[in-house]
Design a protein around this motif. Structure first.
Motif, PDB file in Angstrom:
ATOM      1  N   ALA A 112     -24.809 -18.701  -0.286  1.00 27.15           N
ATOM      2  CA  ALA A 112     -25.012 -18.666   1.431  1.00 27.15           C
ATOM      3  C   ALA A 112     -23.778 -18.215   1.955  1.00 27.15           C
ATOM      4  CB  ALA A 112     -25.444 -20.006   1.613  1.00 27.15           C
ATOM      5  N   GLU A 113     -22.772 -18.549   1.476  1.00 26.37           N
ATOM      6  CA  GLU A 113     -21.283 -18.101   2.010  1.00 26.37           C
ATOM      7  C   GLU A 113     -21.287 -16.657   1.892  1.00 26.37           C
ATOM      8  OE1 GLU A 113     -19.318 -19.490   3.927  1.00 26.37           O
ATOM      9  OE2 GLU A 113     -20.197 -21.316   4.155  1.00 26.37           O
ATOM     10  N   ALA A 114     -21.573 -16.100   0.861  1.00 28.30           N
ATOM     11  CA  ALA A 114     -21.425 -14.844   0.363  1.00 28.30           C
ATOM     12  C   ALA A 114     -22.388 -13.725   1.197  1.00 28.30           C
ATOM     13  CB  ALA A 114     -21.894 -14.452  -0.943  1.00 28.30           C
ATOM     14  N   GLY A 115     -23.899 -14.442   1.600  1.00 29.14           N
ATOM     15  CA  GLY A 115     -24.758 -13.806   2.566  1.00 29.14           C
ATOM     16  C   GLY A 115     -24.116 -13.699   3.862  1.00 29.14           C
ATOM     17  N   ARG A 116     -23.721 -14.759   4.229  1.00 23.22           N
ATOM     18  CA  ARG A 116     -23.011 -14.780   5.616  1.00 23.22           C
ATOM     19  C   ARG A 116     -21.621 -13.572   5.648  1.00 23.22           C
ATOM     20  NH1 ARG A 116     -23.777 -18.863   9.168  1.00 23.22           N
ATOM     21  NH2 ARG A 116     -21.986 -18.594  10.078  1.00 23.22           N
ATOM     22  N   ALA A 117     -20.992 -13.540   4.570  1.00 29.65           N
ATOM     23  CA  ALA A 117     -19.809 -12.666   4.630  1.00 29.65           C
ATOM     24  C   ALA A 117     -20.571 -11.068   4.556  1.00 29.65           C
ATOM     25  CB  ALA A 117     -18.795 -12.713   3.374  1.00 29.65           C
ATOM     26  N   ALA A 118     -21.698 -10.954   3.820  1.00 32.97           N
ATOM     27  CA  ALA A 118     -22.438  -9.629   3.724  1.00 32.97           C
ATOM     28  C   ALA A 118     -22.752  -9.209   5.076  1.00 32.97           C
ATOM     29  CB  ALA A 118     -23.081  -9.748   2.572  1.00 32.97           C
ATOM     30  N   ALA A 119     -23.449 -10.071   5.477  1.00 31.46           N
ATOM     31  CA  ALA A 119     -24.191  -9.790   7.258  1.00 31.46           C
ATOM     32  C   ALA A 119     -22.970  -9.452   8.068  1.00 31.46           C
ATOM     33  CB  ALA A 119     -24.912 -11.014   7.486  1.00 31.46           C
ATOM     34  N   LYS A 120     -21.871 -10.021   7.798  1.00 26.93           N
ATOM     35  CA  LYS A 120     -20.704  -9.837   8.775  1.00 26.93           C
ATOM     36  C   LYS A 120     -20.303  -8.369   8.553  1.00 26.93           C
ATOM     37  CE  LYS A 120     -16.420 -11.708  10.272  1.00 26.93           C
ATOM     38  NZ  LYS A 120     -15.246 -12.847   9.972  1.00 26.93           N
ATOM     39  N   HIS A 121     -20.123  -7.944   7.355  1.00 27.50           N
ATOM     40  CA  HIS A 121     -19.683  -6.483   7.065  1.00 27.50           C
ATOM     41  C   HIS A 121     -20.734  -5.448   7.129  1.00 27.50           C
ATOM     42  CE1 HIS A 121     -16.502  -9.281   5.700  1.00 27.50           C
ATOM     43  NE2 HIS A 121     -15.731  -8.459   5.894  1.00 27.50           N
ATOM     44  N   THR A 122     -22.194  -5.727   7.444  1.00 27.76           N
ATOM     45  CA  THR A 122     -22.918  -4.976   7.711  1.00 27.76           C
ATOM     46  C   THR A 122     -23.156  -4.325   9.109  1.00 27.76           C
ATOM     47  OG1 THR A 122     -24.388  -5.930   5.769  1.00 27.76           O
ATOM     48  CG2 THR A 122     -25.536  -4.349   7.318  1.00 27.76           C
ATOM     49  N   PRO A 123     -22.808  -2.895   9.279  1.00 28.11           N
ATOM     50  CA  PRO A 123     -22.641  -2.276  10.719  1.00 28.11           C
ATOM     51  C   PRO A 123     -24.011  -2.193  11.378  1.00 28.11           C
ATOM     52  CG  PRO A 123     -22.384  -0.703   9.074  1.00 28.11           C
ATOM     53  CD  PRO A 123     -22.358  -2.023   8.353  1.00 28.11           C
ATOM     54  N   SER A 124     -24.979  -2.222  10.825  1.00 28.32           N
ATOM     55  CA  SER A 124     -26.367  -1.928  11.272  1.00 28.32           C
ATOM     56  C   SER A 124     -27.583  -3.087  10.694  1.00 28.32           C
ATOM     57  CB  SER A 124     -27.116  -0.568  11.235  1.00 28.32           C
ATOM     58  OG  SER A 124     -28.194  -0.369  11.738  1.00 28.32           O
ATOM     59  N   LEU A 125     -27.785  -4.047  11.382  1.00 28.79           N
ATOM     60  CA  LEU A 125     -28.767  -5.096  11.199  1.00 28.79           C
ATOM     61  C   LEU A 125     -29.848  -4.895  11.744  1.00 28.79           C
ATOM     62  CD1 LEU A 125     -26.265  -7.979  10.757  1.00 28.79           C
ATOM     63  CD2 LEU A 125     -27.734  -6.746   8.818  1.00 28.79           C
ATOM     64  N   PRO A 126     -31.304  -5.478  11.343  1.00 25.28           N
ATOM     65  CA  PRO A 126     -32.660  -5.633  12.306  1.00 25.28           C
ATOM     66  C   PRO A 126     -32.372  -6.768  13.311  1.00 25.28           C
ATOM     67  CG  PRO A 126     -33.042  -6.322   9.969  1.00 25.28           C
ATOM     68  CD  PRO A 126     -31.455  -5.641   9.857  1.00 25.28           C
ATOM     69  N   ASP A 127     -32.988  -6.322  14.479  1.00 22.83           N
ATOM     70  CA  ASP A 127     -32.933  -7.672  15.365  1.00 22.83           C
ATOM     71  C   ASP A 127     -33.598  -9.218  14.998  1.00 22.83           C
ATOM     72  OD1 ASP A 127     -31.878  -5.644  17.084  1.00 22.83           O
ATOM     73  OD2 ASP A 127     -33.460  -5.258  17.957  1.00 22.83           O
ATOM     74  N   ASP A 128     -34.586  -8.983  14.133  1.00 21.80           N
ATOM     75  CA  ASP A 128     -35.418 -10.147  13.638  1.00 21.80           C
ATOM     76  C   ASP A 128     -34.498 -10.925  12.390  1.00 21.80           C
ATOM     77  OD1 ASP A 128     -35.947  -8.162  12.067  1.00 21.80           O
ATOM     78  OD2 ASP A 128     -37.946  -8.743  11.959  1.00 21.80           O
ATOM     79  N   PHE A 129     -33.390 -10.498  11.981  1.00 20.23           N
ATOM     80  CA  PHE A 129     -32.928 -10.828  10.680  1.00 20.23           C
ATOM     81  C   PHE A 129     -31.929 -12.297  11.039  1.00 20.23           C
ATOM     82  CE2 PHE A 129     -29.171 -11.197   7.782  1.00 20.23           C
ATOM     83  CZ  PHE A 129     -29.819 -11.344   6.531  1.00 20.23           C
ATOM     84  N   LYS A 130     -32.197 -13.177  10.382  1.00 15.48           N
ATOM     85  CA  LYS A 130     -31.351 -14.516  10.711  1.00 15.48           C
ATOM     86  C   LYS A 130     -30.281 -14.732   9.358  1.00 15.48           C
ATOM     87  CE  LYS A 130     -35.121 -16.980  12.955  1.00 15.48           C
ATOM     88  NZ  LYS A 130     -35.852 -18.359  13.405  1.00 15.48           N
ATOM     89  N   ILE A 131     -29.438 -14.891   9.734  1.00 18.38           N
ATOM     90  CA  ILE A 131     -28.025 -15.065   8.876  1.00 18.38           C
ATOM     91  C   ILE A 131     -28.016 -16.366   8.057  1.00 18.38           C
ATOM     92  CG2 ILE A 131     -25.577 -15.123   8.413  1.00 18.38           C
ATOM     93  CD1 ILE A 131     -25.511 -13.361  10.834  1.00 18.38           C
ATOM     94  N   PRO A 132     -28.264 -16.415   6.624  1.00 19.77           N
ATOM     95  CA  PRO A 132     -28.111 -17.874   6.008  1.00 19.77           C
ATOM     96  C   PRO A 132     -26.904 -18.792   6.384  1.00 19.77           C
ATOM     97  CG  PRO A 132     -28.321 -15.856   4.545  1.00 19.77           C
ATOM     98  CD  PRO A 132     -27.893 -15.351   5.650  1.00 19.77           C
TER      99      PRO A 132
END
Length: 773
Positions: A112-132
Motif C-alpha cells: 500500500a505504501e508503494a502504491g501511494r508513492a507510485a501515485a505521487k510520482h505519476t504526472p497524469s492520473l484519472p479523476d476517479d482514481f483513489k490512492i490506497p
C-alpha cells in the motif's frame, strides 16, 4: 706372545676351539636358568593382574551405586519429553501459520505504501482514481476499481505517445536533410577548389615540359663526364688504400733486412765461440788412462775446460737455419714491396689531379653523377608530363560537372528539411495543449508502474486472506489436542520438549547404566576372581631374580660370541700365514735371481765384466775396425789394433784392453811397447775411428772439425808424410783439420793458419798465409 711359525698357529687354533665349546655350554646353562625365572615371573604377574582387576570392579560397583539417583531423574525427563513430542507438530504448525499471517499483513502495508508513492510520482492520473491506504488496510475490490480507471487512462496516453513519435520522426528527417544539404555544399566547394588547383598545375606543367625537352639534349655529355670522374675517384680511393700497405711493406723489408744481418752476425759469433771451445769438447771425452786422440799421451795434466760462453754444434746449426730463414723472409719482403710500388704508380696515373685527395675526387664524381642523373630524370619526365597534362584537362571537366550536381542536390535537400521541421512543430503543439509540459512517454511509463504496484497490492491481499483462514484452523486443532494431554498450556509443552539428540543421549545413558550393573555383577562372580588371596602378591623378588638371570645369560652369550670371533680370527690368521710363507718363498727365489743378474751386470761374478764395460767393449771393437783402416795406411800395413777381452788383474779393466798386431814379427804385443811416433799414429787413428762410429751411430751426423795438438815431433819423415796424407784425405772429404805444432817442416804442407810469435812484450797472433821456413 704372537706365534712364531705355522705349528704354533695350529696349536693356538686348537685352544680356541676348546674355549668356544666351554663358552657354548655355559651360555646354554644360563639360557635355561633365565627361561625358568621368566616363567615364574609370568605366573606371579598373572595372579597380581587378576587381583588388581577384582579391586577395580569393586570400585566401579560403588561408583554405579552413587549414580543411580541421577539416572532416575533422567527417566522422568525422558517420559515427559516423549509425551510432549506428540504435540510438537501441532504447536509448530500453529506458530508457523500465525507468523505467516503477520508477514502477509506487513507485506500488504508495504504494498500500500508503494502504491501511494507510485501515485505521487505519476504526472497524469484519472479523476476517479483513489490512492490506497496502509491503515486501515484496503480491500481487494477497492484496488481492482482503481486499476480499471488506470486502464482507461492508459489508452489516452498511448495516443499522445504515438503523436510524439511522429514529431520525433519529422525532426529526424529534417536533421537528415540538413546534413545532406551541408555535405552537398561542401562537395560543391571542394570541386571548385580542385578545379582551381588543376588550372594552376597546368600552367606549371607547361614550364616543366620545356625544361625536360632542353635536358634531353645534354644527357649524353653529362653521362660521359660522370663516368670519367667516377673512374678517377675509384683510382684515388685505391691509391689511398695501397700507400699504407706500401709503407708497411717498406717497414717490413727494413725490419727483415735488419733481422737477416743480425742473424748473420749471431751465426758468425757462434761459429767463432764453437771453434774456440773445440779443445774442451775433445777434452771432455777423455776417460781413465786412455790415450789422447790428438797427442796420443795417456797423461792429461791440464785438459781444456769449456769457456763461459762456449756453445754446442746444435746451437751453431740452429743459427745457420735461422740465418737462412731470415734471408728468405727479407727476399719475400723485397718482392712484395716492389709489386706494391708498381701498383701505386699505375693508380696515380689514373687518378689525375686529385690523386692524393680521395674525398675531393669522390665529391667531384658525385656532383657529375648527380648532374647526369638529374638531366636523365628530367628528360624521362617529358612523356609523363604530357600524359599528366591530358589527365588534368579531363579532371577539370569532371570537377565542374560535380560542382553543378552538388549545388542542385543541396537546394532540394533544404526544401525537404523545411517541410519536415514544420510538421514536427505542429505535432508538438497539439501534445502541449493536452498535457502541458508533461512528457507523454514518461507519463505512460509512470502510469504502468503504478498499475503494476496496484496489481502487487491486490495479489498480496488475496494471499493474506488465505493465510488468515489457515491460522484460525491450526489454533482450533491444537487447543483440542491440548485438552486430552497431561499439559495445562502451551508453555508447559514447550518446556517439556527436547531435541531427538538430547532424548537419545538420555536413553543411552540409562541403558548404559543398566548394562554396566549387569556386566559388573557377572564379572565379580567369575571363577578366576573368587579364588584369589586377600592380600595382593609382591612381584619385586621374582622380577629381580629374572633380571639377574638375564644379565648372566647376556654375559654368557657375549662370551660365546667373543670366543667364536676369536677362533675365526685365529683361523684366518693361520690361513694368511700359510699363504704368506708360500709368497715369501717365491719372493726369495725371485730376489736371488735378480741379485745374480745385478751382480753379473756389476761385474762381480764371472766373467767379471760389468754391463757398462761390456757395452763399451762392443763400441771399442767398432772403433778399432774404423781405426785400423787408417792405421794400416799410416804404418804401411805393419800395425793393427785389437780388443783384448781376457781378464786382467782383478777383472776391473777386463774387456777394454788393447793389443797391437805387428805383421813384421807376426806377434801380438802391448800398446805400451810402441814408440812415441807409433803411439801418436795409433792415437790419431783411434780419434778418427771415434768420429766414424759417431757418424754411423747418430744417423749420419759427422764430427766436421778435428784438432790435433802436438805429437808430430815423434814421427820420422816417412811417417809424418803418411799421417799428413791421411789428414789431407779427411780435409778433401769436407772436414776441417786444425794442427797445433812447433814442427817447422809442417809449414811445407800447411799454407793458411794462425801463427803465434812470442816476444818480450808478449805474444803476437797473425792469421793468414804461413810462409815456409
Amino acid at each position: 706372545m704372537w706365534p712364531a711359525d705355522q705349528v704354533e698357529f695350529d696349536e693356538l687354533e686348537g685352544l680356541a676351539t676348546d674355549l668356544v665349546q666351554r663358552r657354548a655350554d655355559a651360555a646354554d646353562a644360563t639360557g635355561k636358568a633365565a627361561d625358568a625365572c621368566e616363567e615364574h615371573l609370568r605366573e606371579i604377574e598373572s595372579v597380581t593382574g587378576r587381583w588388581d582387576r577384582r579391586a577395580g570392579l569393586r570400585e566401579t560397583e560403588v561408583t554405579l551405586a552413587n549414580r543411580q539417583s541421577s539416572i532416575d531423574t533422567d527417566e522422568v525427563a525422558l517420559n515427559a519429553a516423549d509425551q510432549a513430542e506428540g504435540l510438537r507438530n501441532l504447536l509448530d504448525e500453529e506458530s508457523t501459520s500465525r507468523s505467516s499471517l503477520e508477514e502477509r499483513t506487513v507485506a500488504v502495508r508495504s504494498a500500500a505504501e508503494a502504491g501511494r508513492a507510485a501515485a505521487k510520482h505519476t504526472p497524469s492520473l484519472p479523476d476517479d482514481f483513489k490512492i490506497p491506504t496502509a491503515d486501515p488496510l484496503p480491500t481487494a475490490d477497492h484496488v481492482n476499481l482503481g486499476r480499471n480507471s488506470l486502464a482507461e487512462h492508459r489508452g489516452v496516453l498511448k495516443g499522445y505517445v504515438d503523436d510524439a513519435k511522429l514529431a520525433t520522426g519529422h525532426e529526424r528527417d529534417a536533421k537528415k536533410q540538413r546534413g545532406i544539404e551541408e555535405r552537398k555544399q561542401e562537395e560543391d566547394n571542394k570541386a571548385q577548389e580542385l578545379t582551381a588547383r588543376h588550372h594552376k598545375r597546368l600552367q606549371a606543367i607547361e614550364g616543366e615540359l620545356g625544361g625536360a625537352r632542353n635536358a634531353a639534349g645534354r644527357v649524353a655529355d653529362l653521362m660521359a663526364a660522370a663516368a670519367g670522374a667516377l673512374g678517377r675517384a675509384d683510382a684515388s680511393k685505391g691509391l689511398a688504400k695501397l700507400i699504407p700497405e706500401l709503407q708497411r711493406a717498406e717497414t717490413k723489408l727494413q725490419s727483415d733486412t735488419t733481422s737477416h744481418n743480425k742473424a748473420e752476425r749471431t751465426e758468425l759469433d757462434l761459429q767463432r765461440r764453437y771453434l774456440d771451445g773445440i779443445a774442451a769438447v775433445l777434452a771432455g771425452e777423455l776417460t781413465g788412462n786412455e790415450s789422447c786422440p790428438v797427442c796420443g799421451s795417456t797423461d792429461h795434466p791440464q785438459p781444456a775446460r769449456p769457456a763461459d760462453d762456449a756453445v754446442s754444434i746444435d746451437q751453431v746449426e740452429k743459427a745457420q737455419a735461422d740465418t737462412a730463414e731470415a734471408k728468405k723472409q727479407a727476399e719475400t719482403a723485397r718482392t712484395a714491396k716492389e709489386q706494391l710500388g708498381k701498383k701505386v704508380a699505375t693508380l696515380r696515373g689514373k687518378a689525375g689531379k686529385h690523386a692524393d685527395d680521395p674525398a675531393l675526387a669522390t665529391t667531384e664524381a658525385e656532383m657529375a653523377g648527380k648532374a647526369a642523373q638529374d638531366a636523365t630524370t628530367m628528360a624521362d619526365r617529358a612523356g609523363d608530363l604530357v600524359e599528366e597534362q591530358n589527365n588534368l584537362k579531363d579532371q577539370i571537366t569532371d570537377a565542374e560537372k560535380a560542382s553543378e550536381s552538388a549545388r542542385t542536390d543541396a537546394m532540394e535537400a533544404g526544401v525537404r528539411a523545411g517541410q519536415a521541421e514544420q510538421d514536427g512543430v505542429d505535432k508538438r503543439a497539439m501534445i502541449s495543449r493536452a498535457l502541458g509540459e508533461t512528457d507523454p512517454v514518461k507519463a505512460l511509463r509512470a502510469l504502468n508502474d503504478l498499475d503494476q504496484t496496484c496489481e502487487t497490492l491486490a495479489n498480496t491481499l488475496s494471499e493474506r486472506d488465505i493465510v488468515e483462514a489457515k491460522a484460525q484452523n491450526a489454533t482450533q486443532i491444537f487447543e483440542k489436542a491440548l485438552q486430552s494431554s497431561p499439559f495445562g498450556n502451551r508453555d508447559e509443552v514447550r518446556s517439556a520438549l527436547s531435541d531427538e539428540d538430547v532424548r537419545q543421549v538420555l536413553r543411552k545413558r540409562i541403558q548404559d547404566h543398566r548394562q554396566a550393573l549387569h556386566d559388573l555383577r557377572r564379572d565379580l562372580q567369575a571363577k578366576d576372581l573368587t579364588e584369589l588371596p586377600d592380600d595382593r602378591p609382591d612381584t619385586a623378588p621374582a622380577r629381580d631374580a629374572e633380571a639377574a638371570a638375564k644379565r648372566a645369560d647376556k654375559a654368557a652369550q657375549e662370551g660365546r660370541v667373543l670366543a667364536v670371533n676369536g677362533h675365526n680370527s685365529i683361523r684366518e690368521w693361520g690361513k694368511e700365514h700359510r699363504v704368506g710363507e708360500a709368497d715369501l718363498a717365491d719372493a726369495r727365489t725371485q730376489a736371488q735371481l735378480w741379485y745374480t743378474v745385478s751382480q753379473r751386470c756389476l761385474g762381480r761374478q764371472d766373467p767379471k765384466v760389468s754391463l757398462q764395460r761390456w757395452v763399451l767393449s762392443a763400441y771399442l771393437e767398432q772403433i778399432c775396425e774404423f781405426a785400423n783402416q787408417r792405421l794400416e795406411v799410416m804404418t804401411g800395413g805393419r800395425y793393427s789394433l785389437a780388443v783384448f777381452t781376457e781378464q786382467e788383474g782383478g777383472g776391473a779393466s777386463s774387456g777394454l784392453g788393447l793389443r797391437v798386431n805387428d805383421t813384421y814379427t807376426g806377434r801380438e804385443r802391448e800398446v805400451s811397447t810402441l814408440s812415441g811416433g807409433e803411439t801418436f799414429q795409433a792415437s790419431l787413428a783411434l780419434a778418427l775411428g771415434v768420429a766414424d762410429v759417431v757418424a754411423a751411430r747418430s744417423g749420419g751426423i759427422r764430427l766436421e772439425t778435428l784438432f790435433i795438438d802436438e805429437g808430430f815431433g815423434t814421427l820420422d819423415s816417412d811417417s809424418l808424410q803418411l799421417a799428413m796424407d791421411e789428414l789431407d784425405r779427411l780435409r778433401e772429404g769436407g772436414r776441417t783439420v786444425g794442427l797445433i805444432s812447433h814442427i817447422g817442416t809442417l809449414r811445407e804442407r800447411i799454407h793458411t793458419g794462425i801463427e803465434v810469435t812470442a816476444s818480450e812484450r808478449g805474444s803476437t797472433v797473425r792469421v793468414g798465409e804461413i810462409a815456409p821456413i
